[in-house]
Design a protein around this motif. Structure first.
Motif, mmCIF file in Angstrom:
data_model
loop_
_atom_site.group_PDB
_atom_site.id
_atom_site.type_symbol
_atom_site.label_atom_id
_atom_site.label_comp_id
_atom_site.label_asym_id
_atom_site.label_seq_id
_atom_site.Cartn_x
_atom_site.Cartn_y
_atom_site.Cartn_z
ATOM 1 N N HIS A 267 0.932 -1.179 -0.060
ATOM 2 C CA HIS A 267 -0.009 -0.101 -0.010
ATOM 3 C C HIS A 267 0.923 1.293 0.016
ATOM 4 C CE1 HIS A 267 -3.827 -1.638 0.337
ATOM 5 N NE2 HIS A 267 -3.630 -2.466 1.172
ATOM 6 N N CYS A 322 -7.812 -4.205 -2.721
ATOM 7 C CA CYS A 322 -7.368 -4.995 -1.923
ATOM 8 C C CYS A 322 -8.420 -5.892 -0.769
ATOM 9 C CB CYS A 322 -6.374 -4.258 -0.935
ATOM 10 S SG CYS A 322 -5.567 -5.336 0.216
ATOM 11 N N CYS A 324 -8.220 -6.081 2.007
ATOM 12 C CA CYS A 324 -8.412 -5.333 3.485
ATOM 13 C C CYS A 324 -9.369 -4.158 3.175
ATOM 14 C CB CYS A 324 -6.984 -4.805 3.791
ATOM 15 S SG CYS A 324 -6.422 -3.352 3.070
HETATM 16 ZN ZN LIG Z 1 -4.614 -4.242 1.933
#
Ligand SMILES: [Zn+2]
Length: 452
Positions: A267, A322, A324
């Motif tokens: 990231h 992503c 996440c």
């Molecule tokens: Zn991530």
């Protein structure tokens, strides 16, 4: 967002920096911030840096109306930094709190100098602290296996970043003695290690054969060097620990990007750096998702802003969101530096440092290696010197040769009589600081190029 997977803490930090409400931002909000910072940076360097005033002489004075227009600006190269660093400084020398001198590879390279103010360094400390909160929490002991003696060095900034999140940093420095490093890790009961991939691998391999190995770290952050998948999988096997990777270089202000718990790319530090992936031949941006050279522009740097700086690294943006849930862009693992390649002659595919890493690091007990190439006319002579722990000796040389012959470029060149391979194995208990290298030596024995 995948259930149970925490969004990278960088997301909230960067949202806060852009002024987004509630710690969450949309991609559009981030890009509005980046465009404003790019225009401010371009105006700053045109006003204060004689190098950039000349470099941008052909550009209009109105600034950018969209991010894509940055691609019209000329690139800044490492050679520009070698030649003109002093003329890139914005503001007075008195504002500079840290000067980093990088010696460059090869025989002709002058050193590169990078200048940072204390506010530049403060942003790096904040990035390190926020990034480390992916790995450790308050009270967690973290052993810093990076140079940290000098104020403003990577280890010292990381130390301060860790203090800022309530973790307990242990300053150690580069590993020079494996026994001492492993004993210190166990005595301190370090939960987390941060260091150079090959050095942390050497510690793990030493630890594996050590009788007193009752303490194992729970996580490690690998930084400052190319990270091979073979090293990551060995660390996971030996310590059963979670391995994170960081991408950065001094020019980025040391920190550039960090993996989240999904381990699917870095990231990026998008509040301070604007990244592009360009076609190295045309200097134009590649379509998202395609491989090219990583180029970045600083968005908040005061001492020595860099605009469209060529890193020489090859990667791509990961287009898919992503797991996440972060809004930040991700960069795939940087798979090779352009200079870290061995050529056997015109028309032959090169072998990269990354490929050598992947085939050599799985060898038992191997902690380091160097490669030398001598161009001896008809055939190149490639010598592999591997460094192994005492337990791994005697290491059968045919195992080393078998490993590198897995690479088609080496196998083919050997079959065609263009390459002669030799291998040596040496015992290694202490580690010299620094990075591994490929040494390319010409017929006179002069070092023509090295890369790490
Ligand atoms: Zn991530």
């Amino acid at each position: 967002m995948t259930a149970g997977l925490m969004v990278t803490p960088l997301d909230g930090w960067i949202a806060g920096r852009t002024g987004a409400a509630g710690g969450r931002m949309t991609r559009a909000e981030l890009e509005v911030y980046q465009l404003a910072r790019l225009n401010a940076t371009i105006a700053q360097v045109r006003h204060m840096s004689s190098f950039y005033r000349r470099h941008f002489a052909a550009m209009g004075a109105n600034g950018l109306t969209c991010l894509e227009e940055l691609a019209d600006y000329p690139l800044t190269t490492p050679a520009d930094v070698m030649e003109h660093a002093g003329a890139m400084i914005c503001g007075s020398q008195g504002d500079i709190s840290r000067v980093v001198t990088l010696t460059t590879s090869g025989t002709t390279g002058k050193p590169k100098r990078l200048y940072f103010t204390s506010s530049d360094q403060k942003l790096t400390i904040d990035f390190f602290g926020c990034g480390m909160s992916t790995l450790v929490g308050p009270g967690d002991k973290t052993m810093i296996l990076l140079p940290g003696e000098r104020p403003g060095s990577v280890g010292e900034l990381l130390f301060q970043g860790l203090l800022g999140i309530g973790a307990r940093p242990v300053a150690y420095g580069l590993v020079q003695n494996l026994d001492d490093a492993v004993r210190t890790m166990c005595r301190e009961e370090a939960v987390c290690l941060v260091g150079v991939p090959v050095q942390i691998l050497a510690m793990a391999r030493y630890w594996e054969n050590w009788k007193e190995n009752r303490w194992a770290p729970k996580c490690a952050l690998l930084s400052t060097d190319y990270v091979s998948a073979a090293i990551v999988s060995e660390l996971r096997r030996i310590w059963d620990c979670e391995v994170y990777e960081h991408y950065g270089m001094t020019e980025m202000g040391l920190g550039g990007g960090l993996e989240c718990a999904a381990h699917q790319g870095y990231h990026l530090r998008e509040a301070d750096l604007y990244f592009e992936i360009i076609n190295p031949a045309s200097a134009r941006p590649c379509p998202d998702g395609e491989y090219g050279e990583v180029v970045f522009t600083t968005l908040t740097r005061q001492g020595m802003p860099l605009i469209r700086y060529r890193t020489g690294d090859i990667s791509r943006f990961i287009v898919e969101p992503c797991p996440c849930g972060s809004r930040l862009r991700r960069l795939e693992r940087v798979y090779s530096r352009q200079e870290g390649q061995v050529y056997f002659g015109p028309g032959w595919p090169p072998v990269t440092m990354a490929e050598l890493d992947e085939v050599l690091f799985p060898l038992p007990g191997l902690v380091d290696f160097t490669v030398s190439i001598v161009d001896a006319g008809q055939a190149a002579e490639l010598t592999l010197v591997v460094e192994v722990l005492p337990e791994a000796l005697p290491l059968d040389k045919s195992a080393i040769l078998f490993a590198v012959r897995q690479l088609p470029a080496i196998r083919l060149a050997e079959q065609e009589g263009r390459l002669a391979l030799t291998a040596e194995a040496h015992c290694r208990l202490s580690l010299a600081p620094g990075k591994r290298s490929i040494r390319i030596v010409d017929q006179t024995g002069k070092e023509a190029q090295s890369a790490g």
